[in-house]
Write an enzyme that holds these catalytic residues in place. Structure first.
Site, PDB file in Angstrom:
ATOM      1  N   HIS A 494      41.558  50.179  38.953  1.00 28.15           N
ATOM      2  CA  HIS A 494      40.633  49.831  40.031  1.00 28.15           C
ATOM      3  C   HIS A 494      40.036  48.432  39.909  1.00 28.15           C
ATOM      4  CE1 HIS A 494      38.277  50.413  43.457  1.00 28.15           C
ATOM      5  NE2 HIS A 494      37.552  51.452  43.127  1.00 28.15           N
ATOM      6  N   SER A 495      40.013  47.850  38.724  1.00 25.22           N
ATOM      7  CA  SER A 495      39.366  46.544  38.589  1.00 25.22           C
ATOM      8  C   SER A 495      40.111  45.457  39.348  1.00 25.22           C
ATOM      9  CB  SER A 495      39.255  46.159  37.107  1.00 25.22           C
ATOM     10  OG  SER A 495      40.534  45.931  36.545  1.00 25.22           O
TER      11      SER A 495
END
Length: 860
Positions: A494-495
């Site tokens: 997700h980063s």
């Protein structure tokens, strides 16, 4: 010189048609006027490619051409089954001029004013710092619904008013000092670290979201079809990367905007989705970025030849294979090469699984090493040191991770969701939902739910088949004999990006797969035999090898680690639950006809459902996009407002309208980066960096302002808050000058803040009510897709909270609701929340329809 739609254009069209023996297409990139620029697309035959290329370059140097067969020499915009426009490329011959293609794209992009995804976002406005006074007023509003008693609220109000004085003003001015030197004061250094990389929790469920592909409209019921479909899906993902490099707009709504990026939108997240890897560290992870244009020259221009190489990792039965594709320029050849390589790897893995391979040739191999990526990050940062560096590097550098899961027959109650996954997945693929029996619809919903779980966290057998650190894991789920494709999806780290990026990738590659299947069927119908790559040809187009991730000297130690991590993973899995919510009574069409925002409507319904189920109000996080700002990511919509709370307690039309209107107003503020959570985080991080002597943005000097200075001289405190502050004896501050620092400065907090100010800041950042308002019992996000039956899934933020990702389409609403169902202190039950949500949506509709009937009666 600007070319117009006159004789020159006609001459180009005529000569191209004569040379290619076909009618070139012209797709307008703007209004159809004489000054419009056009995207020319044609396809060549025989050996005339270079002659045609020279003609195009000489006659129309200011036009943008799509000349690569990798993305389709025949550039038609096909309205596919999904309802979106996706480029088709079924011409087997085309202009094979990759270098010239990028030269044209680069020069014409500048002359036409069209942006490229590679251009960055510096042309967009900088992320603003919201007004301090407005921020604190909104904070007061959002803590009130969760206040336990009046004394708690009064104490928090006193702290907020004290913070509005000189202590908060100084932090605000320091944050503005950073903002004045950065295009985005949050995301360019702080956000990824604070929101992702500092977390020590395992990535599956806690961080990585997942999204499934829609069900394919054809059966995949033997290994040959499975390998073919797998190759087409992977090829579609590769094609998405090539399309981005060619200027494709993945968020276009139609053919006219297909190659025109929205100049008011940031596309930076698309640049790092292929090949980036989150590497474990202690106390913080780091991101190994692999830019989208990693194969282009170091200067980042598009004038050089793009490499035809693409590296992927295929994992099967816990073994990891590096696949190096040496020629991805021609789509059909690429698919055939992938089919050949995948077939060989499947044969090899079958030998490994049966124990038939010889140890002398292959050595001792420990399968399932990917399980270690599901461990806590501090543990993984140590265990990765036991793996073979060269093999880890191959995974880190790969553009894509492809996981082929084989689902065993479920044993007892373990992984009970697999029973649904192995159900009748091949039946009724083409049947519309309205024609299915009620039982068939229930079975389909159960399969979607089971597939969502498999893509999100895997089962206990296949979890070693993952590498959760990779930016993209394309996961294909098969039965144990590799004869049936049960479904597919993407799990992503997700980063790197938000959900929209992955959604567009799924929609694009899904459409490409269907196009390829239709093309293959048409070829067979026309009596044309599909070409199959020979082994010799594949040997030059692709290479593969199995990665030995564990050497003999660490074999036993890693085997012991795998046992411990598996036990921890199974424990996490046993506490997690997911429900697929499929509400078919109405969707956005009806909600809009009632003149309400569909998103606000659903948020109020979810709060209402939570309140009815748990007899309390729950702080709610909803993500809002800030991509209209340079390098923007998200802001928080605090969906639990005073009016929403009032509706939950006393539902009626007036309270419903007020609740929806207030949510919509807060959502608009969040989209404009004027909400409160990101700036409050900014204040805290400024203070933390000052305390740790890490502040690197210069120190402003302050002038005191009189009470009559309502403007604040650059301060963000509003007059009303300033009056309260001044009545408390605090003086308002004005930004005077900034002492720029070339490096981090040693800061003595006592030189910046008085003892009283330091006490105020410490109390403000640790106030129980303010902190509780950030503990979101509901973590929500609307991730829209043109496919009405799919939605993204992720875990809750809290051990006693829910996750809810939803997709509102015209006729229905679907959502993935998740929770840790066996928390000892609080019972979260996804099925009961789903039932309560359905009841809330029904009741809200009845409230509106009753009001409409009353209004109609009054008119009569």
């Amino acid at each position: 010189m600007m070319l117009n739609n006159g004789p020159g254009i006609a001459r180009i069209r005529g000569q191209l048609a004569q040379m290619t023996r076909c009618q070139p297409r012209v797709v307008p990139l703007g209004p159809a006027t004489t000054s419009s620029r056009y995207l020319f697309s044609s396809f060549a035959k025989g050996g005339q490619n270079q002659q045609q290329l020279r003609l195009i370059r000489s006659l129309a140097p200011r036009y943008i051409y799509s000349l690569s067969n990798s993305f389709g020499a025949r550039r038609s915009l096909t309205n596919t089954s999904s309802g979106t426009y996706a480029p088709s490329n079924f011409a087997t011959d085309g202009l094979h001029a990759t270098s010239a293609k990028f030269e044209l794209l680069n020069s014409n992009r500048a002359s036409s004013g069209h942006l490229s995804i590679l251009d960055g976002s510096d042309h967009l406005p900088s992320l603003p710092v919201p007004n301090l006074g407005q921020t604190l007023e909104r904070l007061k509003e959002t803590i009130w619904p969760i206040t336990m008693n009046s004394a708690e609220f009064a104490q928090a109000l006193e702290l907020i008013e004290a913070f509005a004085g000189s202590a908060g003003q100084k932090l605000d001015l320091l944050l503005r000092a950073k903002a004045s030197q950065s295009k985005n004061w949050l995301t360019q250094d702080w956000w990824v670290q604070e929101a992702y990389l500092k977390s020590r929790a395992p990535l599956p469920i806690n961080s990585n979201p997942a999204m499934i592909y829609p069900k394919l409209p054809f059966e995949v019921n033997n290994q040959r079809k499975l390998i073919s479909t797998m190759a087409q899906l992977v090829s579609g993902v590769i094609d998405f990367k090539l399309a981005l490099l060619q200027g494709y707009n993945p968020e276009a709504h139609g053919s006219e905007d297909e190659f025109r990026l929205n100049v008011n939108q940031c596309y930076n997240q698309y640049k790092h989705i292929f090949g980036s890897t989150r590497m474990p560290g202690d106390p913080i992870d780091e991101i190994h970025f692999k830019p989208l244009n990693d194969d282009l020259p170091d200067d980042g221009t598009l004038t050089g030849a793009m490499s035809n190489k693409f590296n992927l990792i295929l994992s099967l039965r816990g073994h990891f294979y590096e696949v190096q594709l040496n020629n991805i320029d021609h789509e059909q050849e690429r698919i055939e090469t992938l089919q050949n390589v995948f077939s060989k790897i499947i044969d090899h893995s079958s030998l490994a699984a049966s124990g038939s391979e010889t140890e002398s040739s292959e050595g001792s191999v420990l399968p399932g090493i990917g399980l270690l990526t599901a461990d806590r990050r501090d543990n993984w940062s140590q265990s990765i040191k036991l793996l073979e560096p060269e093999s880890v590097r191959a995974i880190r550098e790969a553009h894509l991770m492809v996981c082929l899961d084989t689902i065993p027959d479920p044993q007892g109650a373990e992984d009970s969701f697999l029973h649904a996954l192995l159900g009748n997945s091949s039946n009724n693929n083409n049947a519309p939902e309205s024609t299915l029996s009620q039982q068939q619809q229930v079975d389909d919903d159960c399969q979607i739910e089971a597939l969502s779980r498999q893509i999100l966290h895997s089962d206990r057998t296949n979890v070693g088949n993952r590498w959760f650190d990779k930016s993209l894991q394309l996961i294909l789920v098969s039965d144990g004999s590799l004869q049936r494709l049960l479904g597919a999806g993407i799990n992503y780290e997700h980063s790197i990006a938000e959900a929209t990026v992955v959604t567009k990738l799924i929609e694009y590659s899904y459409d490409k797969t269907i196009q390829q299947k239709n093309h293959a069927d048409q070829q067979l119908a026309n009596g044309k035999q599909q070409h199959t790559s020979s082994s010799e040809h594949t040997g030059t187009s692709a290479r593969y090898r199995r990665l030995d991730l564990v050497g003999p000297h660490h074999f036993d130690e890693v085997a012991g680690l795998l046992g411990r991590v598996r036990r921890d993973f199974v424990s996490q899995l046993d506490q997690f639950d997911l429900a697929y919510f499929n509400y078919k009574q109405y969707g956005s069409n009806s909600i809009k006809s009632w003149r309400f925002s569909p998103d606000s409507w659903f948020q109020v319904a979810l709060q209402f459902a939570y309140y009815k189920l748990h007899k309390r109000l729950g702080p709610c996080y909803e993500s809002a996009s800030t991509r209209q700002f340079a390098y923007g990511r998200t802001e928080t919509i605090r969906s639990l407002t005073n009016d929403v709370a009032e509706f939950c307690r006393e539902p009626g039309f007036d309270s419903l309208k007020s609740a929806i209107d207030q949510h919509k107003a807060y959502a608009n503020a969040a989209n404009e980066a004027s909400a409160i959570d990101r700036v409050l985080l900014g204040y805290r991080l400024v203070f933390n960096e000052l305390k740790a002597n890490k502040w690197a943005w210069g120190l402003p000097t302050f002038d005191e302002c009189g009470n009559d200075d309502s403007s604040g001289g650059g301060s963000s405190v509003t007059p009303s808050v300033a009056a309260e502050t001044n009545n408390n004896g605090n003086r308002r501050l004005r930004f005077n000058s900034l002492e720029r620092a070339d490096s981090k400065q040693q800061v003595d907090l006592n030189d910046l803040f008085t003892e009283k100010e330091l006490a105020i800041l410490s109390a403000f950042f640790n106030n129980e009510l303010i902190e509780r308002s950030k503990k979101f019992a509901l973590s929500t996000s609307q991730v829209s897709s043109i496919h009405p039956n799919i939605c993204m899934s992720y875990g809750p933020l809290l051990a006693d909270g829910y996750g809810c990702c939803y997709n509102i389409s015209g006729q229905k609403i679907v959502a993935a609701i998740t929770a840790n169902s066996f928390n000892q202190s609080f019972s979260c039950e996804v099925d009961k929340l789903s039932e309560s949500l359905s009841d809330s949506l029904d009741k809200m509709r009845h409230i509106v329809e009753a009001q409409q009937q009353r209004s109609k009666n009054n008119l009569n």
